[in-house]
Design a protein around this motif. Structure first.
Motif, PDB file in Angstrom:
ATOM      1  N   LYS A 110       0.842  -1.212   0.000  1.00  0.00           N
ATOM      2  CA  LYS A 110       0.000   0.000   0.000  1.00  0.00           C
ATOM      3  C   LYS A 110       0.869   1.251   0.000  1.00  0.00           C
ATOM      4  CE  LYS A 110      -4.473  -0.809   0.147  1.00  0.00           C
ATOM      5  NZ  LYS A 110      -5.077  -0.889  -1.108  1.00  0.00           N
ATOM      6  N   ALA A 111       1.894   1.246   0.844  1.00  0.00           N
ATOM      7  CA  ALA A 111       2.764   2.419   0.972  1.00  0.00           C
ATOM      8  C   ALA A 111       3.489   2.703  -0.342  1.00  0.00           C
ATOM      9  CB  ALA A 111       3.766   2.210   2.107  1.00  0.00           C
ATOM     10  N   VAL A 112       3.863   1.643  -1.053  1.00  0.00           N
ATOM     11  CA  VAL A 112       4.574   1.791  -2.322  1.00  0.00           C
ATOM     12  C   VAL A 112       3.590   2.096  -3.453  1.00  0.00           C
ATOM     13  CG1 VAL A 112       5.919   0.473  -4.032  1.00  0.00           C
ATOM     14  CG2 VAL A 112       6.516   0.334  -1.619  1.00  0.00           C
ATOM     15  N   TYR A 150       9.666  -0.858  -7.102  1.00  0.00           N
ATOM     16  CA  TYR A 150       8.461  -0.106  -7.486  1.00  0.00           C
ATOM     17  C   TYR A 150       8.283   1.237  -6.775  1.00  0.00           C
ATOM     18  CZ  TYR A 150       7.238  -4.554  -9.644  1.00  0.00           C
ATOM     19  OH  TYR A 150       7.254  -5.690 -10.409  1.00  0.00           O
ATOM     20  N   GLY A 151       9.102   1.533  -5.769  1.00  0.00           N
ATOM     21  CA  GLY A 151       8.927   2.777  -5.019  1.00  0.00           C
ATOM     22  C   GLY A 151       9.252   4.003  -5.867  1.00  0.00           C
ATOM     23  N   LYS A 152       8.432   5.048  -5.725  1.00  0.00           N
ATOM     24  CA  LYS A 152       8.714   6.282  -6.473  1.00  0.00           C
ATOM     25  C   LYS A 152       9.829   7.063  -5.802  1.00  0.00           C
ATOM     26  CE  LYS A 152       4.123   6.416  -8.473  1.00  0.00           C
ATOM     27  NZ  LYS A 152       3.662   5.190  -7.747  1.00  0.00           N
ATOM     28  N   THR A 153       9.995   6.869  -4.500  1.00  0.00           N
ATOM     29  CA  THR A 153      11.114   7.475  -3.780  1.00  0.00           C
ATOM     30  C   THR A 153      11.753   6.380  -2.929  1.00  0.00           C
ATOM     31  OG1 THR A 153       9.974   7.986  -1.706  1.00  0.00           O
ATOM     32  CG2 THR A 153       9.703   9.570  -3.519  1.00  0.00           C
ATOM     33  N   ASP A 154      12.865   6.741  -2.291  1.00  0.00           N
ATOM     34  CA  ASP A 154      13.530   5.742  -1.440  1.00  0.00           C
ATOM     35  C   ASP A 154      13.203   5.963   0.042  1.00  0.00           C
ATOM     36  OD1 ASP A 154      15.008   7.981  -0.793  1.00  0.00           O
ATOM     37  OD2 ASP A 154      16.959   6.997  -0.984  1.00  0.00           O
ATOM     38  N   PRO A 198      15.793   4.100   2.698  1.00  0.00           N
ATOM     39  CA  PRO A 198      16.738   5.086   2.156  1.00  0.00           C
ATOM     40  C   PRO A 198      18.009   4.456   1.570  1.00  0.00           C
ATOM     41  CG  PRO A 198      16.033   5.683   4.392  1.00  0.00           C
ATOM     42  CD  PRO A 198      15.496   4.318   4.116  1.00  0.00           C
ATOM     43  N   LYS A 199      18.431   5.019   0.450  1.00  0.00           N
ATOM     44  CA  LYS A 199      19.658   4.525  -0.190  1.00  0.00           C
ATOM     45  C   LYS A 199      20.907   4.982   0.557  1.00  0.00           C
ATOM     46  CE  LYS A 199      18.234   3.684  -4.924  1.00  0.00           C
ATOM     47  NZ  LYS A 199      16.803   4.045  -4.945  1.00  0.00           N
ATOM     48  N   ASP A 200      20.804   6.103   1.251  1.00  0.00           N
ATOM     49  CA  ASP A 200      21.942   6.602   2.027  1.00  0.00           C
ATOM     50  C   ASP A 200      22.415   5.508   3.003  1.00  0.00           C
ATOM     51  OD1 ASP A 200      23.551   8.920   3.279  1.00  0.00           O
ATOM     52  OD2 ASP A 200      22.499   8.020   4.976  1.00  0.00           O
ATOM     53  N   PRO A 201      23.713   5.135   2.923  1.00  0.00           N
ATOM     54  CA  PRO A 201      24.199   3.985   3.709  1.00  0.00           C
ATOM     55  C   PRO A 201      23.987   4.123   5.210  1.00  0.00           C
ATOM     56  CG  PRO A 201      25.849   4.644   2.089  1.00  0.00           C
ATOM     57  CD  PRO A 201      24.772   5.698   2.060  1.00  0.00           C
ATOM     58  N   THR A 202      24.143   5.327   5.734  1.00  0.00           N
ATOM     59  CA  THR A 202      23.993   5.503   7.183  1.00  0.00           C
ATOM     60  C   THR A 202      22.526   5.320   7.596  1.00  0.00           C
ATOM     61  OG1 THR A 202      25.826   7.053   7.093  1.00  0.00           O
ATOM     62  CG2 THR A 202      24.514   7.063   9.104  1.00  0.00           C
ATOM     63  N   LEU A 259       8.587   7.732   8.292  1.00  0.00           N
ATOM     64  CA  LEU A 259       8.191   6.322   8.268  1.00  0.00           C
ATOM     65  C   LEU A 259       9.090   5.514   7.326  1.00  0.00           C
ATOM     66  CD1 LEU A 259       5.393   4.649   9.171  1.00  0.00           C
ATOM     67  CD2 LEU A 259       5.117   4.670   6.684  1.00  0.00           C
ATOM     68  N   THR A 260       9.565   4.375   7.807  1.00  0.00           N
ATOM     69  CA  THR A 260      10.370   3.477   6.967  1.00  0.00           C
ATOM     70  C   THR A 260       9.862   2.039   7.129  1.00  0.00           C
ATOM     71  OG1 THR A 260      11.985   2.942   8.686  1.00  0.00           O
ATOM     72  CG2 THR A 260      12.467   4.897   7.324  1.00  0.00           C
TER      73      THR A 260
END
Ligand code: GSH
Length: 209
Positions: free
Chosen positions: A21-23, A77-81, A85-89, A153-154
């Motif tokens: 749903k979130a994606v 399928y996500g429009k954003t990350d 998150p793609k950021d490693p930290t 939210l993640t």
């Protein structure tokens, strides 16, 4: 189409339903009745030799393990990350929470409750303490934070709320964990598809009455 093999009451299945749903991705729902042994039928074992739900089939990819499915849905399928998150930290913290949920929080829930429900075994007080310790860890992680892995939210929140709402439904008293209670209320109000979690919990609850 993405085929999704699931049962509404199952916590890891609920986490994937909320993630989809979130994606904003559609799942072709396929019910797997564990009590009837659907998961042990040859046609399902061919898809997932470990015969667990949730299981997803997207083209050539057969995937199980709820958190792996959740990550895949966001990455593919996500429009954003923002959910992963793609950021490693940032991703490192989300991953820590995902592994904590699987290896500690949800694991200890199952260790305490499932023998009582499925094998009519007596409650083990040591295992109850372990559960309390795990919820205490989450309470500490949430200190001064809005969400489990930062300010938005993640996937960490989605998997953890599927677990914590299971604790709640089982009758575990969350009132001793104020950060968890506050975060839980926030997740209920802001997680896309939370209604699907509620609907599944109503099924899950039947095991506890
Ligand atoms: N770590 C897995 C995940 O998060 O997907 C757990 C999956 C799991 O154990 N699912 C249960 C199941 O399929 C239902 S909640 N049990 C049947 C079996 O293991 O044969």
């Amino acid at each position: 189409t993405i085929d999704f093999y699931y049962l509404p009451g199952s916590a890891p299945c609920r986490a994937v339903l909320m993630t989809a749903k979130a994606v904003g991705v559609e799942l072709n729902l396929k019910l797997v009745n564990l009590l009837a042994g659907d998961h042990l039928k040859p046609e399902f074992v061919k898809i997932n030799p470990q015969h667990t739900i949730p299981t997803m089939v997207d083209g050539d990819l057969n995937l199980w393990e709820s958190r792996a499915i959740m990550a895949y849905l966001v990455e593919k399928y996500g429009k954003t990350d923002s959910l992963y998150p793609k950021d490693p930290t940032k991703r490192a913290v989300v991953n820590q929470r995902l592994y904590f949920d699987m290896g500690t929080l949800y694991d200890r829930f199952g260790t305490y409750y499932y023998p009582q429900i499925f094998a009519k075994a007596p409650a083990n007080p040591e295992n109850f303490k372990k559960m309390e310790e795990a919820v205490g860890f989450l309470n500490t992680f949430l200190d001064g934070q809005t969400y489990a892995a930062g300010e938005s939210l993640t996937l960490a929140d989605i998997t953890l709320v599927a677990t914590i709402s299971s604790y709640d439904t089982a009758g575990f008293d969350l009132s001793k964990y104020p950060n968890v209670e506050k975060w839980y209320a926030k997740c209920k109000a802001t997680t896309p598809g939370y209604d699907l979690n509620e609907a599944g919990l109503a099924e899950f609850k039947k095991f506890f009455s």
